[in-house]
Design a protein around this motif. Structure first.
Motif, mmCIF file in Angstrom:
data_model
loop_
_atom_site.group_PDB
_atom_site.id
_atom_site.type_symbol
_atom_site.label_atom_id
_atom_site.label_comp_id
_atom_site.label_asym_id
_atom_site.label_seq_id
_atom_site.Cartn_x
_atom_site.Cartn_y
_atom_site.Cartn_z
ATOM 1 N N UNK A 1 43.547 69.516 33.879
ATOM 2 C CA UNK A 1 44.536 70.597 33.885
ATOM 3 C C UNK A 1 45.903 70.069 33.460
ATOM 4 N N UNK A 2 46.290 68.910 33.968
ATOM 5 C CA UNK A 2 47.585 68.331 33.607
ATOM 6 C C UNK A 2 47.611 67.940 32.131
ATOM 7 N N UNK B 1 43.032 55.107 40.176
ATOM 8 C CA UNK B 1 44.379 55.616 39.897
ATOM 9 C C UNK B 1 44.304 56.959 39.187
ATOM 10 N N UNK B 2 45.453 57.650 39.119
ATOM 11 C CA UNK B 2 45.540 58.890 38.371
ATOM 12 C C UNK B 2 46.983 59.126 37.959
ATOM 13 N N UNK B 3 47.155 59.936 36.898
ATOM 14 C CA UNK B 3 48.472 60.345 36.423
ATOM 15 C C UNK B 3 48.484 61.860 36.343
ATOM 16 N N UNK C 1 52.118 59.808 39.837
ATOM 17 C CA UNK C 1 50.962 58.943 39.636
ATOM 18 C C UNK C 1 50.659 58.192 40.913
ATOM 19 N N UNK C 2 49.452 57.685 40.999
ATOM 20 C CA UNK C 2 49.113 56.927 42.207
ATOM 21 C C UNK C 2 48.061 55.876 41.902
ATOM 22 N N UNK C 3 47.989 54.903 42.781
ATOM 23 C CA UNK C 3 46.867 53.979 42.883
ATOM 24 C C UNK C 3 46.339 54.078 44.308
#
Length: 400
Positions: free
Chosen positions: A157-158, A321-323, A328-330
């Motif tokens: 979606x992003x 992880x994701x953006x 963003x995160x780990x």
């Protein structure tokens, strides 16, 4: 009959890493890779992240170049349907037979479909061909419905919203990420998606869906009776691990995976497993199964080395992880909003600026997951917290 010293079953990132692990120790033996997908191994994170978000990324960067780098023979578009462990022979759905000395199961799974019709405007997202088809249907203000609010659904979606595509996002939770993150963080993420132009339809499931009679788009009916008309629908609902091959071969399976020991060997001494399909004894998390890229890469490489005789334990606990737009995160371990949490925010969600901090997920008095939100280069610290065993939750803030 084709014969290989090492037969890698599955054509994804784990098989690529295994071929490289074999070559770490032996540059001469024969390696065969049999993959159900018709294309060579790819870097799957590129399909939901980098190819959408970095316009300067050449499409060719997606390929892992397994054959060129390792000399493995790729047999693509074939699915192994029988593994005869007594005869050391694998048989495929096109009638080919492969003899092996040792084999690796790296078969991963297939994307969930939820009963929508099979059509090229309905994309259960997984492969490079799915990416290419979605690219054809996106952009220029077209409308794409994304079904699913988990890791793949949110990334898609992003990505689409940042590529001139009108997006409607349908998922059963009340907020984006509500099944995974603490409520204030989920509320922040929900607002971020809405602020980027995504029509967020939380608390909604699909009742039915059809392709228009002229094939020009799809019509979805939601659980509350609304109709969503879109140029395409993409399903980001995770994968179903197919254990039929392993079970028919007599390999031990448990809770959705092939059980392996710390050397990634299955219940058959000459068959190993790695990646999404492997249920392995993690030194920190206990016996588990992980569906993320770092697991495929590290586990695959170690399995390849052990196929070639290294006899080394797999001791790594993978992160992921994701953006998502500006966030963003780990993370390491389990992220589940039903668990207890301790939140340690430098910049809390709901305030000015992007949230920045750490969320510790607890099961009783043990940390079982660590989320590093806009907090980088700290996965080793997260692993150290997970390895502690019992903790005093009050002492967790400030640890990372």
């Amino acid at each position: 009959m084709h014969s290989y010293t090492y037969l890698l079953i599955g054509g994804g990132m784990a098989a690529d890493a295994a071929a490289r692990g074999i070559r770490d120790l032996d540059g001469e033996v024969s390696i065969g890779i049999v993959g159900a997908e018709p294309t060579a191994p790819v870097q799957r994170p590129y399909l939901t992240k980098k190819l959408w978000l970095d316009s300067g990324t050449p499409f060719d960067d997606v390929w892992l170049r397994t054959a060129e780098d390792t000399g493995a023979v790729l047999r693509l578009g074939e699915r192994v349907v029988e593994l005869d462990t007594a005869a050391h022979v694998a048989r495929t759905d096109v009638g080919e037979e492969y003899r092996y000395d040792r084999a690796l199961l790296a078969t991963s799974g297939t994307p969930r479909r939820i009963g929508l019709p099979e059509h090229d405007r309905v994309i259960p997202f997984r492969t490079v061909r799915d990416y290419q088809r979605l690219r054809e249907l996106a952009g220029n203000g077209r409308h794409v419905a994304v079904v699913g609010g988990g890791f793949i659904g949110t990334e898609l979606a992003a990505a689409l919203a940042q590529n001139d595509t009108r997006v409607t996002m349908v998922f059963p939770e009340a907020l984006v990420g509500a099944a995974t993150y603490p409520a204030p963080l989920a509320a922040h993420l929900d607002a971020a998606f809405g602020g980027a132009g995504v029509e967020v339809r939380g608390g909604t499931t699909l009742a039915s869906g059809r392709v228009r009679d002229d094939g020009s788009g799809v019509v979805l009916t939601t659980s509350d009776g609304d109709a969503i008309e879109a140029d395409a629908v993409v399903l980001g609902l995770g994968i179903e691990i197919d254990l039929s091959l392993a079970e028919a071969a007599g390999l031990r399976t448990e809770r959705g995976g092939v059980v392996v020991d710390s050397f990634l060997r299955s219940s058959d001494r000459d068959v190993f497993a790695a990646g999404d399909v492997a249920r392995y004894p993690d030194k920190i998390l206990g016996r588990t199964r992980v569906e993320h890229v770092e697991a495929a890469q590290t586990m695959g490489r170690q399995a390849g080395r052990n196929l070639a005789g290294a006899a080394e334990e797999y001791t790594f606990t993978p992160s992921f992880y994701s953006d998502l737009f500006a966030d963003g995160f780990e993370a390491v371990g389990r992220l589940d909003a039903r668990l207890g949490t301790v939140e340690d925010w430098r910049t809390p969600p709901g305030g000015d600026g992007q949230p920045e901090g750490v969320v510790y997920y607890l099961e009783g008095d043990r940390v079982v997951g660590v989320l590093l939100w806009n907090t980088w280069d700290s996965t080793d610290k997260a692993r150290a917290v997970l390895a502690r065993g019992r903790v005093d939750p009050a002492e967790l803030p400030g640890t990372i």
